[in-house]
Design an enzyme around this catalytic site. Structure first.
Site, PDB file in Angstrom:
ATOM      1  N   HIS A   1       0.223   5.318   4.083  1.00 61.45           N
ATOM      2  CA  HIS A   1      -0.283   5.728   2.826  1.00 61.45           C
ATOM      3  C   HIS A   1       0.013   7.059   2.658  1.00 61.45           C
ATOM      4  O   HIS A   1       0.370   7.489   1.498  1.00 61.45           O
ATOM      5  CB  HIS A   1      -1.887   5.537   2.967  1.00 61.45           C
ATOM      6  CG  HIS A   1      -2.375   4.030   3.224  1.00 61.45           C
ATOM      7  ND1 HIS A   1      -3.492   3.704   3.529  1.00 61.45           N
ATOM      8  CD2 HIS A   1      -1.518   2.588   3.188  1.00 61.45           C
ATOM      9  CE1 HIS A   1      -3.544   2.428   3.838  1.00 61.45           C
ATOM     10  NE2 HIS A   1      -2.569   1.804   3.546  1.00 61.45           N
TER      11      HIS A   1
ATOM     12  N   SER B   1       0.739  -1.124  -0.065  1.00 57.94           N
ATOM     13  CA  SER B   1      -0.014  -0.002  -0.086  1.00 57.94           C
ATOM     14  C   SER B   1       0.885   1.355   0.047  1.00 57.94           C
ATOM     15  O   SER B   1       0.514   2.030  -0.536  1.00 57.94           O
ATOM     16  CB  SER B   1      -0.936  -0.055   1.265  1.00 57.94           C
ATOM     17  OG  SER B   1      -1.588  -1.035   1.135  1.00 57.94           O
TER      18      SER B   1
END
Length: 260
Positions: free
Chosen positions: A209, A145
């Site tokens: 993220h 991610s």
């Protein structure tokens, strides 16, 4: 993570060639299938034996923040190995769909070698940033991610007017098309809000993220600033000439403690 939107990006008129993106997709899927998290490899057993194998697997190949800064060579390499390890099927498929949708065009703009180094470098730094902010944590951190968020950040700068189709629950999940400069900053804002209450929910590395997204955007700005961003992407055309669209997953899938 965004659980309420399923974006679709229109592609260019020529079917894209992105060998690095496809190689990353294959490697992540292959590593997952042969590992214990998929549940398909009978060598890891079942029941409690399988759960124990999964925990050991994540501990070996994932990032353990409490161990990362102790000087061990194995621990220093884990932010790279963790990029190819996923906790479950939803985690894998969500990440791979986002990588496909946004990675192909980003790779075409950057070039193969640069995109590969960009992906691995930003992914490593994203996980490193999360580990530095949670240096006492002993939870395993796995997943792509952080790297895929970097791809989203670069995509935002490179293709700000690309049309992204989203499904919004308050509009009864009707498809609505917005430019990337609307959708991706909104996604980043949700990550920011979620990061502020990360201790109240599941083990998701929202900070990774955010770090990845910021790194990706800043890299694209520094690298391509003089050339300027591109406009819309048009539509994809498959081999027989028919226009095609590819739907993504709800969001780059969660990282953090991804043990079943």
């Amino acid at each position: 993570m965004i659980s309420h939107r399923s974006p679709t990006v229109s592609r260019t008129s020529r079917y894209p060639s992105a060998p690095v993106t496809y190689t990353l997709l294959i490697l992540c899927c292959l590593v997952f299938v042969i590992g214990p998290a998929s549940g398909l490899n009978q060598a890891y057993g079942s029941g409690e034996a399988l759960l124990a194998a999964q925990r050991a697997y994540f501990h070996r190949w994932g990032v353990i923040p409490a161990e990362l800064f102790q000087g061990s060579l194995r621990a220093v390499l884990t932010p790279a190995t963790a990029l190819f390890v996923h906790g479950n099927w939803v985690h894998l498929l969500g990440n791979m769909l986002f990588l496909y949708v946004f990675g192909v065009m980003t790779e075409e703009r950057m070039g193969r070698t640069e995109f590969a180094l960009f992906y691995l470098g930003c992914g490593y730094l994203a996980l490193l940033g999360y580990a530095a902010a949670n240096s006492a944590s002993e939870q395993s951190l796995v997943g792509a991610s952080g790297a895929i968020s970097a791809v989203l950040g670069a995509f935002l700068y490179l293709f700000p007017t690309a049309r992204v189709t989203s499904l919004l629950p308050f509009l009864f999940f009707l498809p609505v098309r917005f430019p990337a400069w609307v959708v991706l900053p909104f996604w980043a804002s949700l990550q920011w809000l979620a990061a502020g209450r990360a201790d109240q929910g599941p083990g998701v590395a929202y900070l990774a993220h955010l770090v990845g997204f910021g790194l990706g955007f800043c890299y694209a700005w520094a690298r391509f600033g003089k050339k300027g961003p591109k406009g819309g992407l048009g539509r994809a055309v498959v081999g027989d000439g028919r226009a095609a669209k590819v739907k993504s997953a709800p969001a780059p899938a969660p990282e953090g403690e991804n043990q079943p």
